[in-house]
Design an enzyme around this catalytic site. Structure first.
Site, PDB file in Angstrom:
ATOM      1  N   LYS A 154       0.850  -1.205   0.000  1.00  0.00           N
ATOM      2  CA  LYS A 154       0.000   0.000   0.000  1.00  0.00           C
ATOM      3  C   LYS A 154       0.886   1.256   0.000  1.00  0.00           C
ATOM      4  O   LYS A 154       0.969   1.987   1.000  1.00  0.00           O
ATOM      5  CB  LYS A 154      -0.928  -0.001   1.218  1.00  0.00           C
ATOM      6  CG  LYS A 154      -2.131  -0.924   1.028  1.00  0.00           C
ATOM      7  CD  LYS A 154      -3.059  -0.911   2.224  1.00  0.00           C
ATOM      8  CE  LYS A 154      -3.925   0.318   2.320  1.00  0.00           C
ATOM      9  NZ  LYS A 154      -4.997   0.401   1.324  1.00  0.00           N
TER      10      LYS A 154
HETATM   11  N1  PMP Z   1      -7.355  -3.348  -3.054  1.00  0.00           N
HETATM   12  C1  PMP Z   1      -6.956  -2.072  -2.880  1.00  0.00           C
HETATM   13  C2  PMP Z   1      -6.329  -1.366  -4.030  1.00  0.00           C
HETATM   14  C3  PMP Z   1      -7.126  -1.429  -1.648  1.00  0.00           C
HETATM   15  O1  PMP Z   1      -6.727  -0.171  -1.477  1.00  0.00           O
HETATM   16  C4  PMP Z   1      -7.759  -2.130  -0.602  1.00  0.00           C
HETATM   17  C5  PMP Z   1      -7.996  -1.438   0.720  1.00  0.00           C
HETATM   18  N2  PMP Z   1      -6.930  -1.626   1.600  1.00  0.00           N
HETATM   19  C6  PMP Z   1      -8.163  -3.456  -0.818  1.00  0.00           C
HETATM   20  C7  PMP Z   1      -7.943  -4.038  -2.059  1.00  0.00           C
HETATM   21  C8  PMP Z   1      -8.802  -4.267   0.267  1.00  0.00           C
HETATM   22  O2  PMP Z   1      -7.862  -4.565   1.265  1.00  0.00           O
HETATM   23  P1  PMP Z   1      -8.309  -4.787   2.783  1.00  0.00           P
HETATM   24  O3  PMP Z   1      -9.407  -5.760   2.762  1.00  0.00           O
HETATM   25  O4  PMP Z   1      -7.078  -5.288   3.448  1.00  0.00           O
HETATM   26  O5  PMP Z   1      -8.717  -3.440   3.287  1.00  0.00           O
END
Ligand code: PMP
Length: 305
Positions: A154
């Site tokens: 991220k």
């Molecule tokens: N894909 C992207 C591009 C994201 O930004 C997120 C949010 N964090 C997710 C998927 C989902 O991840 P998570 O379930 O860990 O929040």
């Protein structure tokens, strides 16, 4: 209600947490972040942080990819977050935003020879995709491959890619974008993973198809298998499979589990929310609010029990 941040090693009122205009992360996007939900349980009078250690482990892995050396372990960050949430005294759904960033007041494109710091912000935050079911549009902005910019991390700067897709989707009258891989396979939403129900099976793109391996994605795979007896197949998905899906939904910390009822104006299934999606949503919302005894290990209480 006053908001607080953990900033430069201390808890301070949010408005006092300020960084200098030459901070490296501001200019080059050299930061990694997390999004963590705190879910309010009215009956229990408790706020539960969902899968807190998993989020911090992912943050620290990302920080290491950006060659940062955070002064904290995942366990320290969990404790800091619980204390911060307690101090905020919010009795509603919250969002926790940790950010590990290159804090040096220095110009020059690089990852090395820079200081880094870590902050945590807490805000009250309700629904993200505020719709019963989402109308999605396939974006002309593709998800970058791992050797361009790793989507499995991220990285703040990378989210300009997601922002292009999201704004394009909104300007075109959709609620959310679905991004493809450079070779045209389904990757994910601008801030969510995606699942389809096809031939009675749950299918989601594999981690090798340029996605962020979501913690919600993992939770849904586990709940579908353990509670509903449905295995998830992780395989490449073609765009037309979305149009033909029996059901479709997005998963993410901010968006929770959001049903998708249209993709590029093709209607998915026969009703706005499919029966399987509905069942999974009921289960998921019980789990994240600490109402399912089998999954309390995913929920960290904020207030003394
Ligand atoms: N894909 C992207 C591009 C994201 O930004 C997120 C949010 N964090 C997710 C998927 C989902 O991840 P998570 O379930 O860990 O929040």
């Amino acid at each position: 209600m006053p908001s607080f941040a953990f900033f430069q090693g201390e808890t301070v009122p949010l408005e006092e947490a300020k960084i200098g205009v030459m901070a490296h992360a501001l200019h080059y996007g050299t930061a990694v972040f997390e999004g963590i939900r705190g879910n309010w349980n009215e009956e229990a009078g408790q706020l539960y942080l969902f899968r807190l250690p998993e989020h911090y482990r992912r943050l620290l892995k990302g920080a290491s990819i950006l060659k940062m050396k955070p002064a904290y372990k995942a366990e320290d960050l969990c404790n800091i977050t619980v204390e911060l949430a307690r101090k905020c005294q919010l009795k509603e759904d919250i969002y926790v935003r940790p950010l590990a960033y290159k804090s040096s007041q220095a110009f020059g494109v690089r990852l090395h020879n820079l200081e880094d710091d870590l902050l945590v912000i807490i805000i009250p935050w309700g629904a993200y995709l505020d719709v019963e079911s989402a109308h999605c549009g396939v974006s002309s902005w593709h998800r970058p491959p791992d050797n361009t910019m790793p989507p499995s991390v991220k990285i703040s700067g990378m989210y300009v890619n997601n922002a292009f897709a999201k704004t394009q989707a909104i300007e075109n009258g959709f609620d959310e974008a679905i991004m493809l891989t450079p070779d045209g396979h389904v990757a994910e939403g601008s801030g969510e993973n995606i699942f389809i129900l096809a031939g009675g099976k749950l299918v989601t793109p594999p981690t090798s198809d340029n996605i962020l391996p979501g913690i919600t994605r993992d939770s849904i795979i586990t709940l579908a298998r353990e509670e509903l007896g449905i295995e998830t197949i992780e395989r490449t998905i073609d765009r037309v499979e979305l149009y033909n899906a029996e059901e479709c939904f997005l998963t993410g910390t901010a968006a929770h589990l959001t049903p998708v009822s249209e993709v590029d104006h093709y209607k998915i299934g026969s009703c706005p929310v499919g029966p399987f999606t509905k069942k999974l949503m009921g289960l998921y919302f019980d789990v994240i609010r600490g109402k399912h005894p089998g999954y309390m290990h995913w929920c960290t209480p904020v207030f003394p029990e």
